[in-house]
Design a protein around this motif. Structure first.
Motif, PDB file in Angstrom:
ATOM      1  N   ASP A  99     -17.221   6.524   2.754  1.00 37.77           N
ATOM      2  CA  ASP A  99     -18.333   5.669   3.187  1.00 37.77           C
ATOM      3  C   ASP A  99     -18.509   5.683   4.695  1.00 37.77           C
ATOM      4  O   ASP A  99     -18.762   4.652   5.327  1.00 37.77           O
ATOM      5  N   GLY A 100     -18.341   6.869   5.276  1.00 37.56           N
ATOM      6  CA  GLY A 100     -18.552   7.025   6.705  1.00 37.56           C
ATOM      7  C   GLY A 100     -17.380   6.616   7.573  1.00 37.56           C
ATOM      8  O   GLY A 100     -17.416   6.804   8.804  1.00 37.56           O
ATOM      9  N   GLN A 101     -16.315   6.073   6.998  1.00 36.20           N
ATOM     10  CA  GLN A 101     -15.136   5.663   7.754  1.00 36.20           C
ATOM     11  C   GLN A 101     -14.029   6.702   7.581  1.00 36.20           C
ATOM     12  O   GLN A 101     -13.722   7.124   6.473  1.00 36.20           O
ATOM     13  N   LYS A 102     -13.423   7.105   8.688  1.00 36.63           N
ATOM     14  CA  LYS A 102     -12.319   8.061   8.642  1.00 36.63           C
ATOM     15  C   LYS A 102     -11.000   7.319   8.455  1.00 36.63           C
ATOM     16  O   LYS A 102     -10.753   6.288   9.086  1.00 36.63           O
ATOM     17  N   TYR A 103     -10.145   7.872   7.594  1.00 37.95           N
ATOM     18  CA  TYR A 103      -8.828   7.296   7.323  1.00 37.95           C
ATOM     19  C   TYR A 103      -7.770   8.387   7.395  1.00 37.95           C
ATOM     20  O   TYR A 103      -8.063   9.566   7.223  1.00 37.95           O
ATOM     21  N   THR A 104      -6.542   7.971   7.591  1.00 38.14           N
ATOM     22  CA  THR A 104      -5.385   8.826   7.350  1.00 38.14           C
ATOM     23  C   THR A 104      -4.394   8.008   6.542  1.00 38.14           C
ATOM     24  O   THR A 104      -3.991   6.917   6.941  1.00 38.14           O
ATOM     25  N   VAL A 105      -4.011   8.526   5.370  1.00 37.24           N
ATOM     26  CA  VAL A 105      -3.054   7.825   4.516  1.00 37.24           C
ATOM     27  C   VAL A 105      -1.717   8.551   4.585  1.00 37.24           C
ATOM     28  O   VAL A 105      -1.665   9.776   4.600  1.00 37.24           O
ATOM     29  N   VAL A 106      -0.655   7.778   4.672  1.00 36.02           N
ATOM     30  CA  VAL A 106       0.685   8.335   4.738  1.00 36.02           C
ATOM     31  C   VAL A 106       1.474   7.834   3.540  1.00 36.02           C
ATOM     32  O   VAL A 106       1.714   6.636   3.402  1.00 36.02           O
ATOM     33  N   ASP A 107       1.848   8.728   2.646  1.00 36.75           N
ATOM     34  CA  ASP A 107       2.711   8.393   1.518  1.00 36.75           C
ATOM     35  C   ASP A 107       4.142   8.570   1.983  1.00 36.75           C
ATOM     36  O   ASP A 107       4.505   9.608   2.534  1.00 36.75           O
ATOM     37  N   THR A 108       4.966   7.561   1.798  1.00 31.74           N
ATOM     38  CA  THR A 108       6.311   7.600   2.367  1.00 31.74           C
ATOM     39  C   THR A 108       7.371   7.588   1.279  1.00 31.74           C
ATOM     40  O   THR A 108       7.134   7.160   0.154  1.00 31.74           O
ATOM     41  N   ALA A 109       8.571   8.038   1.668  1.00 36.91           N
ATOM     42  CA  ALA A 109       9.703   7.979   0.748  1.00 36.91           C
ATOM     43  C   ALA A 109      10.049   6.531   0.464  1.00 36.91           C
ATOM     44  O   ALA A 109       9.917   5.668   1.311  1.00 36.91           O
ATOM     45  N   GLY A 110      10.480   6.251  -0.765  1.00 35.14           N
ATOM     46  CA  GLY A 110      10.831   4.885  -1.148  1.00 35.14           C
ATOM     47  C   GLY A 110      11.959   4.333  -0.296  1.00 35.14           C
ATOM     48  O   GLY A 110      12.913   5.040   0.028  1.00 35.14           O
ATOM     49  N   ILE A 111      11.860   3.069   0.069  1.00 32.69           N
ATOM     50  CA  ILE A 111      12.871   2.440   0.911  1.00 32.69           C
ATOM     51  C   ILE A 111      13.888   1.724   0.025  1.00 32.69           C
ATOM     52  O   ILE A 111      13.545   0.848  -0.747  1.00 32.69           O
ATOM     53  N   ARG A 112      15.139   2.097   0.156  1.00 29.87           N
ATOM     54  CA  ARG A 112      16.204   1.441  -0.599  1.00 29.87           C
ATOM     55  C   ARG A 112      16.936   0.452   0.305  1.00 29.87           C
ATOM     56  O   ARG A 112      17.012   0.636   1.507  1.00 29.87           O
ATOM     57  N   LYS A 113      17.477  -0.577  -0.314  1.00 25.28           N
ATOM     58  CA  LYS A 113      18.231  -1.566   0.446  1.00 25.28           C
ATOM     59  C   LYS A 113      19.557  -0.968   0.888  1.00 25.28           C
ATOM     60  O   LYS A 113      20.127  -0.116   0.228  1.00 25.28           O
TER      61      LYS A 113
END
Length: 435
Positions: free
Chosen positions: A220-234
């Motif tokens: 919709d005319g807006q630029k994005y960058t998505v970052v998929d990250t490794a799961g965070i463990r406790k």
């Protein structure tokens, strides 16, 4: 802004942790007395000569069995891969060991700059022993005593000299958001649903995603960058060295993001680890959206969603500013709801308030609810300024900061939210004494 990564490597009992503590010093992240805001101690941030950088302690390397070569190599290679500069610590009193030689050979093959710190040189009689370490082929050894602070300044000067040149961030038109959560909550599936394609490998096996993956797109005319990250463990459930660095990548992605989507499993419910994960985004001061995924698997009635919202608010009290969205990444339902929210919380995190309007709001707040006596005095707020955005940060100039009770600070934050919005973004309030 973090401008580089320094990894500390070396065998056990050479004093890496002592040097780590010296480099980090007394610098402590923002902490709140609210349950659930925690931080794993797999790394720390440090600052020297106006440069901020991250320091990683890789743990001691020991020869324990016939397969020690592979163990040492794996750990050293992880450090080499992640770091911009490597600090190689050896024990000046014990001389060169087989472990030292092995790691030195690995470091020589890398293209990363290496600093050689010969530790435990806290007496003049040991100083001549450092020349033996030239045989490692790493470079000029720096005599150091982590316990006494000797040579730490020289190490820091060399770190700053070797770190990559800082680059001023240009104003960007894109909104950068990361997707974080404990393993197997559907982060990769959500990324694919957002992108509308199978960009990221999806699997039901925990820990599939090892790296943070940046993907630019436009909607919709807006630029994005998505970052998929490794799961965070406790902490305590991290078994592999490589997984520790997957977490480091995830937290680095959070720091570089404008907005963070904290994903929880709607089918399994909230567990303690979810609060730990969300705490990382909160501590980083990022705009946050709570995303309840796998909503298609939940047996629902007319009150299910409101019950879940209530539970989220109770469990994530420090994220009471974050909007909540219910989605099904697998069935790609309600994904479009995310985009206007991402834009809204991003704009709120960048919002600036004029000084005159800000002070009018604070005057009204004090008139409605005057300060009370605390720590032997009553707080007087003379005036306030907004000094930063992302997150919005306000400085209150007062007669004495110790008179500010935490409940009154919370009250002022709520008044600012009522007046200016700030949905989805934390607010920092700093109290200073007026000279």
């Amino acid at each position: 802004m973090i401008q580089g990564v320094v990894a500390i490597v070396g065998r056990a009992n050479v004093g890496k942790s002592t040097i780590f503590n010296r480099i980090v010093g007394e610098r402590v992240s923002i902490v709140e007395d609210i349950p659930g805001v925690t931080r794993d101690r797999i790394y720390a941030n440090a600052s020297w000569l106006t440069r901020d950088f991250r320091v990683i302690d890789t743990g001691g390397i020991e020869i324990e069995n016939a397969t020690f070569n592979e163990q040492i190599k794996a750990q050293a290679e992880i450090a080499i891969e992640e770091a911009d500069v490597i600090l190689f610590v050896v024990n000046g009193r014990e001389g060169i060991t087989r472990e030292d030689q092995f790691v030195a050979r690995l470091l020589q093959k890398s293209k990363k700059p290496v600093i050689l710190a010969v530790n435990k040189i806290d007496d003049q009689i040991y100083k001549n022993d450092i020349y033996d370490f030239y045989s490692l082929g790493i470079g000029d050894p720096i005599p150091t005593s982590g316990s006494h602070g000797i040579g730490i300044g020289d190490i820091l000067d060399e770190i700053i000299h070797l770190l990559p040149e800082s680059v001023e961030e240009a104003e960007h038109e894109e909104i950068r958001f990361s997707i974080i959560g404990r393993p197997n909550v559907g982060k990769s599936s959500l990324t694919n649903a957002i992108l509308g394609e199978e960009r990221v490998i999806v699997s039901d096996v925990e820990g599939t995603t090892r790296d943070a993956i940046d993907t630019a797109f436009e909607k919709d005319g807006q630029k994005y960058t998505v970052v998929d990250t490794a799961g965070i463990r406790k902490k305590g459930k991290i078994y592999e060295n490589v997984e520790k660095y997957s977490i480091l990548r995830a937290l680095s992605a959070v720091e570089k993001s404008d907005v963070v989507l904290v994903v929880v499993d709607g089918d399994r419910g909230i567990i303690e680890q979810d609060k730990h994960v969300a705490g990382n985004a909160h501590e980083a001061g990022k705009a946050v959206i709570l995303v309840v995924n796998k909503w298609d698997l939940v047996n629902k009635d007319g009150k299910t969603m409101s019950k879940m919202e209530k539970e989220l608010r109770e469990q994530f009290k420090y994220l009471d500013y974050a909007p909540i969205v219910f989605v099904s990444a697998k069935e790609r339902k309600r994904i479009d709801v995310l985009f206007p929210l991402i834009q809204e919380v991003y704009e709120n995190s960048c919002k600036r308030v004029s000084t005159s309007v800000l002070n009018d709001v604070l005057i009204d707040a004090q008139a409605i609810n005057p300060t009370t006596t605390f720590n032997g005095g009553r707080l007087r707020i003379y005036y306030a300024n907004q000094v930063a955005v992302c997150p919005p940060t306000f400085v209150l100039f007062t007669n004495d900061p110790q008179y500010l009770h935490f409940s009154y600070k919370r009250y002022l934050e709520n008044r600012l939210r009522e007046a200016f919005g700030f949905d989805g973004t934390p607010i920092h309030i700093i109290c200073r004494k007026r000279d």
